[in-house]
Write a protein that holds these residues in place. Structure first.
Motif, PDB file in Angstrom:
ATOM      1  N   HIS A  44      41.401  33.370  51.223  1.00  0.00           N
ATOM      2  CA  HIS A  44      42.099  32.121  50.898  1.00  0.00           C
ATOM      3  C   HIS A  44      41.127  30.963  50.681  1.00  0.00           C
ATOM      4  O   HIS A  44      41.536  29.808  50.586  1.00  0.00           O
ATOM      5  CB  HIS A  44      43.051  31.767  52.043  1.00  0.00           C
ATOM      6  N   CYS A 107      44.741  25.479  59.123  1.00  0.00           N
ATOM      7  CA  CYS A 107      45.287  26.657  58.451  1.00  0.00           C
ATOM      8  C   CYS A 107      46.510  26.352  57.606  1.00  0.00           C
ATOM      9  O   CYS A 107      46.840  27.105  56.692  1.00  0.00           O
ATOM     10  CB  CYS A 107      45.631  27.735  59.474  1.00  0.00           C
ATOM     11  N   GLY A 108      47.246  25.278  57.946  1.00  0.00           N
ATOM     12  CA  GLY A 108      48.473  24.959  57.233  1.00  0.00           C
ATOM     13  C   GLY A 108      49.663  25.790  57.638  1.00  0.00           C
ATOM     14  O   GLY A 108      50.759  25.636  57.080  1.00  0.00           O
ATOM     15  N   ARG A 109      49.486  26.656  58.630  1.00  0.00           N
ATOM     16  CA  ARG A 109      50.532  27.603  59.002  1.00  0.00           C
ATOM     17  C   ARG A 109      51.043  27.429  60.433  1.00  0.00           C
ATOM     18  O   ARG A 109      52.172  27.782  60.732  1.00  0.00           O
ATOM     19  CB  ARG A 109      50.000  29.032  58.839  1.00  0.00           C
ATOM     20  N   CYS A 113      49.845  22.204  62.458  1.00  0.00           N
ATOM     21  CA  CYS A 113      49.663  21.843  61.047  1.00  0.00           C
ATOM     22  C   CYS A 113      50.982  21.423  60.417  1.00  0.00           C
ATOM     23  O   CYS A 113      51.027  20.469  59.626  1.00  0.00           O
ATOM     24  CB  CYS A 113      49.068  23.013  60.276  1.00  0.00           C
ATOM     25  N   THR A 118      46.731  18.192  61.897  1.00  0.00           N
ATOM     26  CA  THR A 118      45.719  19.135  61.416  1.00  0.00           C
ATOM     27  C   THR A 118      44.427  19.061  62.215  1.00  0.00           C
ATOM     28  O   THR A 118      43.579  19.961  62.101  1.00  0.00           O
ATOM     29  CB  THR A 118      45.427  18.872  59.934  1.00  0.00           C
ATOM     30  N   CYS A 121      44.588  22.125  64.840  1.00  0.00           N
ATOM     31  CA  CYS A 121      45.059  23.419  64.341  1.00  0.00           C
ATOM     32  C   CYS A 121      44.802  24.502  65.387  1.00  0.00           C
ATOM     33  O   CYS A 121      43.760  24.523  66.047  1.00  0.00           O
ATOM     34  CB  CYS A 121      44.338  23.748  63.036  1.00  0.00           C
ATOM     35  N   PRO A 152      37.634  27.352  53.836  1.00  0.00           N
ATOM     36  CA  PRO A 152      38.780  28.248  54.003  1.00  0.00           C
ATOM     37  C   PRO A 152      40.108  27.548  53.699  1.00  0.00           C
ATOM     38  O   PRO A 152      40.165  26.318  53.621  1.00  0.00           O
ATOM     39  CB  PRO A 152      38.690  28.631  55.478  1.00  0.00           C
ATOM     40  N   TYR A 153      41.154  28.357  53.537  1.00  0.00           N
ATOM     41  CA  TYR A 153      42.508  27.836  53.295  1.00  0.00           C
ATOM     42  C   TYR A 153      42.476  26.735  52.231  1.00  0.00           C
ATOM     43  O   TYR A 153      42.984  25.635  52.411  1.00  0.00           O
ATOM     44  CB  TYR A 153      43.132  27.332  54.592  1.00  0.00           C
ATOM     45  N   ASP A 155      43.828  26.129  49.241  1.00  0.00           N
ATOM     46  CA  ASP A 155      45.026  25.502  48.677  1.00  0.00           C
ATOM     47  C   ASP A 155      45.567  24.422  49.599  1.00  0.00           C
ATOM     48  O   ASP A 155      46.187  23.453  49.147  1.00  0.00           O
ATOM     49  CB  ASP A 155      46.109  26.551  48.426  1.00  0.00           C
ATOM     50  N   TRP A 156      45.327  24.576  50.886  1.00  0.00           N
ATOM     51  CA  TRP A 156      45.789  23.611  51.885  1.00  0.00           C
ATOM     52  C   TRP A 156      44.759  22.510  52.118  1.00  0.00           C
ATOM     53  O   TRP A 156      45.091  21.325  52.127  1.00  0.00           O
ATOM     54  CB  TRP A 156      46.090  24.357  53.187  1.00  0.00           C
ATOM     55  N   ASN A 157      43.500  22.890  52.290  1.00  0.00           N
ATOM     56  CA  ASN A 157      42.474  21.931  52.720  1.00  0.00           C
ATOM     57  C   ASN A 157      41.895  21.077  51.602  1.00  0.00           C
ATOM     58  O   ASN A 157      41.545  19.911  51.831  1.00  0.00           O
ATOM     59  CB  ASN A 157      41.326  22.673  53.423  1.00  0.00           C
TER      60      ASN A 157
END
Length: 401
Positions: A44, A107-109, A113, A118, A121, A152-153, A155-157
Motif C-alpha cells: 500500500h 493506517c487509516g483503518r 484514525c 492519526t 494510530c 506506507p498507506y 492513498d491515506w497518508n
C-alpha cells in the motif's frame, strides 16, 4: 537497483551522510526497527524521490543524545517528494505526483484514525500508539532526510498537490506542511485562539514561530513571543509579533508592560523538555509552569513542545523518566485546559495547503527557511543546535530553485 544516501545519527552531537539501501515495499531490519515490524509488507506504499526534507527540533533532541535513539538511525520526518514507484495496492496516488507526507504515520483503518486521531494510530507501531519516520521508539520506519524514502498507506497518508508547477513555486512554504505548520497551528487551535485573542507563545524556534503565524491566521489581536535568543526574537518581530526577552524578567511582568495585563487568553508551549530556567540552567518544567501562570482562568494551553518518557541527559532521576515538577495545582485552581501529544497533521494539512496556495500565510518567510544540500546537513544541525534563527530545508536532489 538505485542507490540511496541519507542523514544518520552517529552518537551524541554527531550526524553523517551515509550510503544506505534504496527503499523496498518491505520493512527491513535496521537501527531502531521494532522486531515485530521486520518483514512487514507494504504493498500500500509508494517510494518518493525526496524534494524537500527539513531539520526539526525533535531531530535535534535525538542528536544531542537526549533520547535512547540508536546509532545509525536515519533521521527525518518532514518529507515532501515526488512519487517514483507505486505499490501494488495503491489506487489513487500516481507516479509523478508531488506530495506532502504527514510526519505521523497512520493506517487509516483503526478506530483512532477513523476519529481523525492519526497521531495515535494503533497499527503502525508495535510498542505504543503513534508513529513517525526516522524517530526513536516510533516503530522503525526509515527517515526521510534521504534521497529516497518509503511512505506506507499512501492513498491515506500522501497529500497530493493539485498543480505540480504551482507547488514547486511555493515549495519552501509547502514543505512546512509535513510538520511544523500543522504543529504550530494545532498548538494555537488547542489554546483556543480566535478573533481578538491575546496569545503568549513560549519559544521562538521554528515551531514557536509557526504557532505565532498560525495564531495570526486564526485572528489573534496580539501575539507575544518569549525566548532568550535575540535573533529568534527578531525573526518573530519580522512578521508582526510582540516579543519579550526572558533574560530580562519573568513573562507575566513583561506581558503586563506590553498588554497592561499580566495574563493572556491563550498560551502555547513550543519549547518542550529541554527548557531553560532564568538562571541559565535546564529546568524541564519551567515553561509549563510559566504558561500556566500567564494564561487567564478558564483558558487553554496548547503544548506542541516535545516531552519524552526517557531522557538520558535529564537533570535528575525524575526528569530522566519524564517526571517533571509541574505546578499542576495552579492549573487545577485556574481550571485550565491542556492539550498535549503529537499533532494530528491530517486534520489540518489540506486546509493549510489551501492557505499557502492562496497567499493567506507565508510560513517559509516567518520561520526564515534556508535551503541546504544533503551534504550540508551536518552543518545545518550544528548551526541549528547553536540557536540559528533559521529553518533548514534539505534539498536532496538540487530540485529547489
Amino acid at each position: 537497483m538505485a542507490g540511496n544516501r541519507a542523514v544518520a545519527y552517529k552518537g551524541p552531537g554527531k550526524v553523517e551522510v551515509i550510503d544506505t539501501d534504496y527503499p523496498t515495499f518491505e520493512l527491513q531490519d535496521g537501527p531502531g526497527v521494532n522486531p515485530a515490524n521486520v518483514g512487514r509488507q507494504v504493498p500500500h506504499g509508494v517510494i518518493l524521490k525526496t524534494v524537500a526534507t527539513n531539520i526539526c527540533g525533535s531531530d535535534q533532541h535525538m542528536v544531542r543524545g537526549r533520547t535512547t535513539a540508536p546509532s545509525d538511525l536515519v533521521l527525518g520526518h518532514e518529507i515532501t517528494g515526488e512519487v517514483v514507484e507505486v505499490g501494488r495496492d495503491v489506487e489513487f496516488v500516481k507516479t509523478g505526483d508531488l506530495v506532502s507526507v504527514p510526519f505521523n504515520i497512520s493506517c487509516g483503518r483503526c478506530v483512532n484514525c477513523k476519529k481523525r486521531r492519526t497521531e495515535i494510530c494503533l497499527n503502525v507501531n508495535p510498542d505504543r500508539p503513534g508513529s513517525a519516520y526516522g524517530y526513536v521508539d516510533m516503530g522503525g520506519w526509515v527517515g526521510g532526510q534521504a534521497e529516497y524514502v518509503l511512505v506506507p498507506y499512501a492513498d491515506w497518508n500522501a497529500l497530493v498537490f493539485p498543480d505540480k508547477a504551482q507547488a514547486m513555486e511555493k515549495i519552501l512554504d509547502l514543505t512546512m506542511l509535513s510538520d511544523i505548520l500543522p504543529t504550530g497551528y494545532h498548538g494555537a487551535v488547542s489554546a483556543k485562539v480566535g478573533t481578538g485573542s491575546t496569545v503568549y507563545v513560549a519559544g521562538a524556534g521554528p515551531v514557536g514561530l509557526a504557532a505565532a503565524a498560525s495564531a495570526q491566521l486564526l485572528g489573534a489581536a496580539v501575539v507575544v513571543v518569549g525566548d532568550f535568543n535575540t535573533e529568534r526574537l527578531a525573526q518573530a518581530r519580522s512578521f508582526g509579533c510582540e516579543t519579550i526577552d526572558l533574560s530580562k524578567g519573568e513573562p507575566h511582568e513583561q506581558i503586563e508592560d506590553l498588554l497592561k495585563s499580566p495574563e493572556v487568553d491563550a498560551a502555547i508551549d513550543a519549547v518542550g523538555f529541554e527548557a531553560m530556567g532564568h538562571g541559565g540552567k535546564e529546568a524541564p518544567a519551567t515553561v509549563l509552569n510559566s504558561v500556566m501562570s500567564v494564561v487567564s482562568a478558564g483558558g487553554s494551553v496548547g503544548i506542541p513542545g516535545l516531552y519524552v518518557t526517557g531522557d538520558p541527559g535529564g537533570v535528575d532521576e525524575a526528569a530522566q523518566r519524564g517526571a517533571l515538577s509541574m505546578d499542576f495545582g495552579t492549573g487545577w485552581a485556574k481550571a485550565l485546559t491542556f492539550v498535549t501529544g503529537q499533532t494530528p497533521v491530517m486534520k489540518y494539512h489540506r486546509g493549510l495547503m489551501q492557505a499557502i496556495l492562496n497567499d493567506r500565510i507565508h510560513i517559509a518567510k516567518a520561520v526564515n527557511a534556508e535551503v541546504i544540500s544533503l551534504d550540508d546537513a551536518p552543518r545545518g544541525y550544528e548551526e541549528f543546535d547553536k540557536g540559528a534563527a533559521k529553518k533548514y530545508v534539505i534539498d536532496a536532489h538540487g530540485s529547489i530553485r
